[in-house]
Design a protein around this motif. Structure first.
Motif, PDB file in Angstrom:
ATOM      1  N   TRP A  89       0.850  -1.180   0.000  1.00 57.84           N
ATOM      2  CA  TRP A  89       0.000   0.000   0.000  1.00 57.84           C
ATOM      3  C   TRP A  89       0.891   1.237   0.000  1.00 57.84           C
ATOM      4  O   TRP A  89       2.022   1.191   0.478  1.00 57.84           O
ATOM      5  CB  TRP A  89      -0.895   0.041   1.239  1.00 57.84           C
ATOM      6  N   THR A 132       0.884   5.388   1.153  1.00 60.37           N
ATOM      7  CA  THR A 132       0.216   6.387   1.976  1.00 60.37           C
ATOM      8  C   THR A 132       0.876   7.742   1.758  1.00 60.37           C
ATOM      9  O   THR A 132       2.071   7.821   1.473  1.00 60.37           O
ATOM     10  CB  THR A 132       0.302   6.028   3.470  1.00 60.37           C
ATOM     11  N   ASP A 167       2.097  10.307   3.777  1.00 60.87           N
ATOM     12  CA  ASP A 167       2.409  10.496   5.190  1.00 60.87           C
ATOM     13  C   ASP A 167       2.407  11.961   5.599  1.00 60.87           C
ATOM     14  O   ASP A 167       1.912  12.310   6.668  1.00 60.87           O
ATOM     15  CB  ASP A 167       3.772   9.869   5.501  1.00 60.87           C
ATOM     16  N   SER A 176      -1.668  10.220   6.582  1.00 56.92           N
ATOM     17  CA  SER A 176      -1.554   8.766   6.460  1.00 56.92           C
ATOM     18  C   SER A 176      -2.808   8.031   6.917  1.00 56.92           C
ATOM     19  O   SER A 176      -3.056   6.908   6.484  1.00 56.92           O
ATOM     20  CB  SER A 176      -0.336   8.270   7.263  1.00 56.92           C
ATOM     21  N   ARG A 177      -3.607   8.638   7.786  1.00 55.60           N
ATOM     22  CA  ARG A 177      -4.806   7.957   8.280  1.00 55.60           C
ATOM     23  C   ARG A 177      -5.932   7.924   7.248  1.00 55.60           C
ATOM     24  O   ARG A 177      -6.815   7.074   7.340  1.00 55.60           O
ATOM     25  CB  ARG A 177      -5.300   8.644   9.553  1.00 55.60           C
ATOM     26  N   TYR A 184      -4.666   6.927   1.442  1.00 56.58           N
ATOM     27  CA  TYR A 184      -3.919   5.690   1.192  1.00 56.58           C
ATOM     28  C   TYR A 184      -4.652   4.895   0.116  1.00 56.58           C
ATOM     29  O   TYR A 184      -5.858   5.086  -0.119  1.00 56.58           O
ATOM     30  CB  TYR A 184      -3.783   4.861   2.480  1.00 56.58           C
ATOM     31  N   TYR A 198      -4.913   7.275  -5.850  1.00 60.12           N
ATOM     32  CA  TYR A 198      -5.874   7.703  -4.830  1.00 60.12           C
ATOM     33  C   TYR A 198      -6.652   8.892  -5.365  1.00 60.12           C
ATOM     34  O   TYR A 198      -6.077   9.839  -5.911  1.00 60.12           O
ATOM     35  CB  TYR A 198      -5.153   8.093  -3.541  1.00 60.12           C
TER      36      TYR A 198
END
Length: 465
Positions: free
Chosen positions: A332, A334, A336, A352-353, A356, A363
């Protein structure tokens, strides 16, 4: 004999234009495309499409690949905002009146060299002709004007793609359109003259991003008793800007696109807003990507700006990482960090939450913001992130596993249970509960086991105190 051939060629041209206009009434929007080579060079012969046939993206790529296989790889792309076959019939010399033609230089070049004429090319294919030509010679396009070209010294042995943007006027005054087209033809004449002066062979292509006149489809039969509403003409859809590309060792490794990019800073008791869209995306826009890098596990995209909210130096930095997660048994990526660097200060946001996607996907999200429903949260209270807001509309990014020049399949940020779905589920649940309660009440109804007989004694009901 020569006059006969000329008359036959004009008749064939008129037939092609008529069939293309007729096809436009029942199909997608089309634009013409003309390609020719400099003196002494010949385009490879191409089997012209059938009359009235609309050339698709794949067909145009095949035609250009075959036609340019033996021609010079110094490519000149004259890309007009709008163009239609009607412009050639109305302002050109296809009917033999070459003295009144506004395409004097274009027609002279076509008469003296080998050429490729495609009267009906889909607008989507014509809009991407720059990418198709770029793939042919593996060279990035250079947007310029005749003055810049005159100062440039080209090397005939090095492939180059030079793009010249030409305007178009579609006002009510038809002379304004004629004057603009005549000015565009003069620009083409200047460019071709400069190339001839420098003794650099070339292959030129003339087309447009979209049609100048759209023939709308109308029903074949009209009833004399029918009535219709007056309505404004449908606006032509805007051609989206190409995504921002960062290349490492000749191949694209980071792609970024957004409809709008806005940064805001809170100072002097109010939020001051600055739109970075025009400085980041658009044909002819080349943002400074100094400091960007990419490899198999780490991607860093740096957008350098000047004079943003009165800051001399302003940077927008995207930091992405690719990792392997054992739980999902796949890689994956992300996003960050998103950094804002301005005159020696830094504001850092954590994404990052929320931002992703699988490493082989891109994305995409309708809105990415640090204020409303924030996907970007301040990384630390110690920096200046609380003073800034970042907002992206229709945001899409990919930092790994890019094949070709376009985004891979997009992993959308929208969850499966959208607010509309939740409202439907809750409403259905309430209706089921009401129905269940009603059925329960109906099933509890009981008939009386005794009835009052008018001929007999009345039923006495004892009273209890």
């Amino acid at each position: 004999m020569a006059a006969s051939r000329t008359g036959s060629g004009n008749a064939r041209m008129i037939l092609y234009l008529f069939l293309c206009v007729f096809a436009a009434a029942t199909s997608d929007e089309q634009v013409p495309l003309v390609a020719w080579a400099s003196d002494g060079f010949v385009l490879s012969p191409v089997n012209a499409p059938s009359s009235g046939h609309t050339v698709s993206v794949d067909e145009l790529e095949s035609f250009l690949s075959r036609a340019l296989s033996t021609s010079p790889h110094n490519l000149l792309l004259f890309l007009q905002d709008k163009l239609s076959v009607d412009d050639f019939t109305m302002y050109g010399g296809v009917f033999g009146n070459k003295q009144d033609s506004v395409f004097q230089n274009l027609e002279a070049s076509l008469r003296s060299s080998s050429s490729l004429w495609l009267p009906c090319v889909s607008s989507s294919a014509a809009a991407g002709v720059s990418t198709l030509l770029q793939n042919q010679i593996d060279a990035a396009p250079l947007y310029m004007n005749p003055d810049t070209l005159a100062q440039l010294r080209l090397n005939a042995s090095v492939a180059a793609l030079l793009v010249f943007r030409l305007p178009y006027s579609s006002g009510a005054d038809m002379m304004s359109t004629k004057e603009v087209l005549s000015g565009n033809d003069e620009v083409m004449g200047q460019v071709l003259s400069i190339m001839k002066t420098q003794s650099v062979p070339y292959t030129a292509v003339f087309t447009a991003l979209g049609p100048s006149r759209v023939i709308e489809e109308s029903p074949a039969v009209h009833s004399v008793w029918s009535r219709s509403l007056l309505q404004s003409r449908r606006e032509e859809p805007a051609v989206p800007n190409p995504p921002l590309e960062f290349k490492e060792k000749g191949s694209v490794c980071i792609l970024l696109w957004a409809e709008t990019v806005v940064v805001s800073q809170f100072r002097s008791g109010k939020w001051e807003r600055h739109d970075l869209t025009s400085k980041t995306f658009g044909r002819g826009v080349t943002p400074d990507l100094s400091g960007s890098s990419c490899n198999e596990s780490h991607s860093r995209l740096v957008l350098n700006y000047e004079d943003v909210l009165d800051y001399r130096s302003f940077k927008l930095i995207f930091v992405m990482n690719r990792r392997h997660y054992k739980v999902s048994a796949r890689h994956w990526f992300t996003m960050d960090r998103v950094h804002l660097e301005y005159d020696g200060k830094t504001a850092t946001f954590n994404g990052s939450r929320h931002i992703y996607a699988p490493a082989e996907y891109s994305y995409r999200c309708e809105s990415v913001s640090s204020s409303y429903y924030p996907q970007l949260s301040p990384h630390s209270d110690k920096d200046n992130a609380n003073e800034w807001h970042i907002s992206f509309e229709d945001f899409q990014v990919q930092g790994f596993n890019i094949a070709g020049t376009g985004f891979s399949y997009a992993s959308d940020c929208a969850s499966f249970f959208t607010p509309g779905i939740w409202m439907g589920l809750v409403t259905s649940l309430l209706m089921v509960l009401v129905l269940t309660y009603g059925l329960h009440m109906i099933m509890q109804l009981r008939t009386m086991d005794r009835f009052d007989d008018p001929k007999g004694p009345a039923i006495s009901v004892p009273q209890t105190e």
